[in-house]
Design a protein around this motif. Sequence first.
Motif, short mmCIF file in Angstrom:
data_model
loop_
_atom_site.label_atom_id
_atom_site.label_comp_id
_atom_site.label_asym_id
_atom_site.label_seq_id
_atom_site.Cartn_x
_atom_site.Cartn_y
_atom_site.Cartn_z
N GLY B 169 0.83 -1.21 0.00
CA GLY B 169 0.00 0.00 0.00
C GLY B 169 0.86 1.26 0.00
O GLY B 169 0.56 2.22 -0.71
N ILE B 170 1.92 1.23 0.80
CA ILE B 170 2.78 2.41 0.87
C ILE B 170 3.57 2.57 -0.43
O ILE B 170 3.79 3.69 -0.91
CB ILE B 170 3.71 2.33 2.10
CG1 ILE B 170 2.89 2.47 3.38
CG2 ILE B 170 4.79 3.40 2.04
CD1 ILE B 170 2.16 3.78 3.55
N ALA B 171 3.97 1.44 -1.04
CA ALA B 171 4.68 1.53 -2.33
C ALA B 171 3.80 2.22 -3.37
O ALA B 171 4.26 3.09 -4.11
CB ALA B 171 5.08 0.14 -2.80
N ILE B 172 2.55 1.82 -3.41
CA ILE B 172 1.61 2.43 -4.36
C ILE B 172 1.46 3.92 -4.05
O ILE B 172 1.56 4.77 -4.92
CB ILE B 172 0.21 1.76 -4.26
CG1 ILE B 172 0.30 0.27 -4.52
CG2 ILE B 172 -0.79 2.45 -5.17
CD1 ILE B 172 0.56 -0.10 -5.95
N MET B 173 1.23 4.20 -2.75
CA MET B 173 1.01 5.59 -2.36
C MET B 173 2.24 6.44 -2.62
O MET B 173 2.13 7.60 -2.96
CB MET B 173 0.63 5.66 -0.90
CG MET B 173 -0.85 5.92 -0.73
SD MET B 173 -1.31 5.97 0.99
CE MET B 173 -1.58 4.27 1.35
N SER B 174 3.41 5.84 -2.42
CA SER B 174 4.64 6.62 -2.58
C SER B 174 4.74 7.16 -4.00
O SER B 174 5.22 8.26 -4.22
CB SER B 174 5.86 5.80 -2.21
OG SER B 174 6.07 4.79 -3.16
#
Lengths: 753, 329
Positions: B169-174
């Motif tokens: 999720g954080i990879a996508i958001m980043s």
Amino acid sequence: MVYEIRIKGQVQGVGFRPFVYCLATEMQLSGYVNNTNEGVLIEIVASEKIKDFTESLLSKAPKLAKITELSTKQINRLPKYSEGFHIIKSQSGDKRNVLLSPDFGICEQCSNEIDNQKNHRFQYAFTTCTYCGPRYSIIKQLPYDREHTSMGVFEMCDDCRQEYQNVNDRRYFSQTNSCKKCGIKLTLFDNQKRQIADNDSAVIEQTIKAISEGKIVAVKGIGGYLLMCDATQPSTIETLRLRKHRPLKPFAVMYPSLVALEKQIEVRAEEREILTNEVAVIVLLSTNIQLSTAGLVGVMLPYTPLFQLICQKIDRPLIATSGNLSHSPIIYQDAKALDELSEIADFILVNNREIVVPQDDSVLRFTPKYNKKIVLRRSRGLAPTFILPSFFAQNNIIAMGAMLKSTFTITHENNVYVSQYLGDLEDFDSQENYKNTLSHLSNVLSFTPQTVLVDMHKAYSSTEMGRTIANEKQLKLAEIQHHKAHFAAVLAENNLLDSSEPILGVIWDGTGLGEDGQIWGGEFFSFRSNSIERVGHFEYFPNLMGDKMAREPRLSALAVCSSFFENLDFLKEKFSDLEWNIYQKHLKQAKMLQNSSVGRLFDAMASLLGIADKVSYEGEAAINIESIAQAYLNENGIPNEIYEIVILPQNTLSIQHLLQGVSNDLNQNVNIGKIALKFHLTMIESVNMIANKLNISKIAFSGGVWQNALLVDLVIERLSNFELYFHQQLSPNDECISFGQVAFFELINRNKS
Amino acid sequence: LGHGSGGVLTNKLLESGVFDLLKNPILDEHHDGAIFELDGKLAFSTDSYVISPVFFPGGNIGELAINGTVNDLAMCGAIPKYLSLSFILEEGLTMTEFWEILLSIKAAAEKSGIFIVTGDTKVVERGKGDKIFINTSGVGQLHPKAAISAKRVQVGDKVIVSGNIATHGIAIMSVREGLDFETSIESDTINLNHTVEALLDTFGNDIHLFRDPTRGGVATVLNEIARDTKLGINIQQKDIPVIEEVYGACELLGLDPLYVANEGVFMAIVSAEIADDCLKKLQTFENGQNAAIIGEVVSEHPRQVVLQSRIGGKRVINMLVGEQLPRIC
Ligand SMILES: [Fe+3]
Ligand SMILES: [Mg+2]
Ligand SMILES: [Zn+2]
Ligand SMILES: [Zn+2]
């Protein structure tokens, strides 16, 4: 003639029956008195003296008694006793109408007795009488009789029983009566659960020694365990902060005596009165002693014999803070204290009287100039009694309150009970405590709800619990807007629900969900003919990063400025490049949630003035900005200019103009205390303008922002041509929401009928 | 697609490459549908993949679409066998991009051992899609020893997560937020079926439940389990594996890692007796190295998930109610 007198109110466990006995005996009247579930019942044989008698009942009642209703009726039967006056044993009925008494601090006589070597209660740590000692915290059932309390398991010795049965004794029918021989025992443990001492005097001696040596001791008090340590040893306080994960939030301080306190801090008459009376609260005093934060320190005096014995001997101020872990409620069970407080305390001082209802210490303050009382936390000594003779609402309501400063209110047999402060419901133990307190109070009173009132905010745990109750029991459920509840609360507390004149509500707080789906918190309402209308508010600005915004005032500064300024570079230094980029991106999103919160506006100011960018506890920024403004005022008086106020359509108060002014001052290096004060004054003047524009002459104030004493003083001073109404028994913060929900619901019902 | 328009190219494209690349004996039949034999109890699952950005650190929508359905089958206790694959492409997606997606699809399918047996491609006008949408449906054979059901969850069971949470999720958001972390956080999207199969081989019906905490994260799955079983769940903050950078990013964004989406992570509820062995076994797999027991099923606080905080105190972990409105007053 035989009369039956029924008395309702706070009349049990306060020495009321012996008072009646003495009065009747003195007047040579026969009959009896007893406690019932509804209060006190007197049967008396009297003729012309009946008027005198009832008048004396009201005028001479013991000081802890609070009578809400007294009814006299002549009865046509033979008296139960035609000779002498008698106190007879309590009877149980179905109705539970008596007001529960709160816990009382130690009285002067008991305090003297434990210091008196010749008294057989010398140094007895649980000395009480009918004028003092625990009540609400130990009650399991009504009526208030010994077997219905945690004192039930202690068998009175012959001496105590004699006092208990002697109508002329201060301990006549004192349900908490005990002495060294028959009473409550102390045990001291170390943090490995090893018993260190179990002989009372040894326990106290060792506790005193430990505290003097800089150790932290968890001491079981009335509402739960307090963590105590020497307030004069900075390294000890540092240890406490570290272990409690509480870097900055101020601790309350217990002074050994009023004399000792007044040597260090100036205490005003109102403060002295409330520090020494039976309620025994924490009072925030203005001072700059080392222990103070933002010019304030919370102090209390030893309100139990045990605290007195410990404090007097050490003869130095002690830190006395709720024994809990981070956000959890105060710990009150011995096993849990030994398990969990051992992480913070070096020793744990247990006693074998069970606490049934846990409570924190109550906290109050008085405004510096006009001595207006502000309740910051209503708990031990104040809850759950809520005497408001003029207020009537439907019975059988549960109102679930808010989230972060939760309370519940129930209406029962024409009484209103507002629970003690029950903490942040995100915390599991607080939720459990909330549920337990609700079910306990319901059991004690035989309360069955018919209506459940909740906030509109679906993610409040209180709302969720309320919905669950309503679903399970098939009850009526109503959602009530947060700020309307605030307003209704202050209206009802001031007996204004019947007002024929319009009243302006100035409801300023952190956040609450508004009827338009946005976040409200800087609201103006009008109240007229049973209805509350939103008539104005502060200009919306984006709500940035959810709850994080409330923890980081710099986000409020950014959000506020981003709406009204092109160039935000002056804020850049408050953020890392990464943060800056992200937050900028967020602000450019089309569908930002909007916010009109004055609480966040204060946060934004605190950040702009360089006082606080992130806070470690709730209210930190607000306290600090109030403090610098107050300090400036004390030094320099009121400045003669304020910021420009522009009222946009729909009575929307412009933030842009305010910010422009602040920004100009900042650029010209105006003293930040002066800016903060001008900001306070501008806020007050905006109320003035709105009230004049709407042509309303009465104004009521609620919401957490009104915990700000300077703001309250300025209202009193600058809006003196209006009739002003503040909370009285309740706090302006979200603790008042549950009662406000009841009051608002009452308005809805009036509108229907 | 960058240089094509409309349906003509679509068919050409279809014939000349898309499914050629993915070919296997069943797909070669060119029927209107796939024909195959399968015995015993089957699991069947479908999912559509819509993600922005299409390419993200550690992967792209293609492998996500394969792994997603493969993992959903695995979570049922099934061994994934056959898959359907459909594209809805928006004009403007470049051939290069599409090709890269296809290659990852091929690799992901091979890695998991599932066969793509039927497929479809549609192209929509610019503005009517978001580059590329993928739908996959899959069939799997139930593992003979599997007995996966919320009904089997009981008090005392342990909650295992197979790896660091919130990373995907954080990879996508980043990418979406333009977060520029020192070390870049990569999505951990991967097929979980081999690991799951091995666990079932060894522990059989001592494994009571598998769930992949995709959207809504670990918190949502735990709440669903608590709701369905009418039991309580306790988790320990200190035991929950989160990469430090991910934790920092969550801080920054005001997010709780427990609510952030995962891809290459699954959760298992297993009987207490085998929990430690199960964890050890799991840790022998590449995608299970960071596995941890994070909590247990309890009889207290039915339907509630409670987190024991690192600094003491317990927090109620609620189901997300719509948009996260601030609650602090
Ligand atoms: Fe509020
Ligand atoms: Mg899925
Ligand atoms: Zn006393
Ligand atoms: Zn005794």
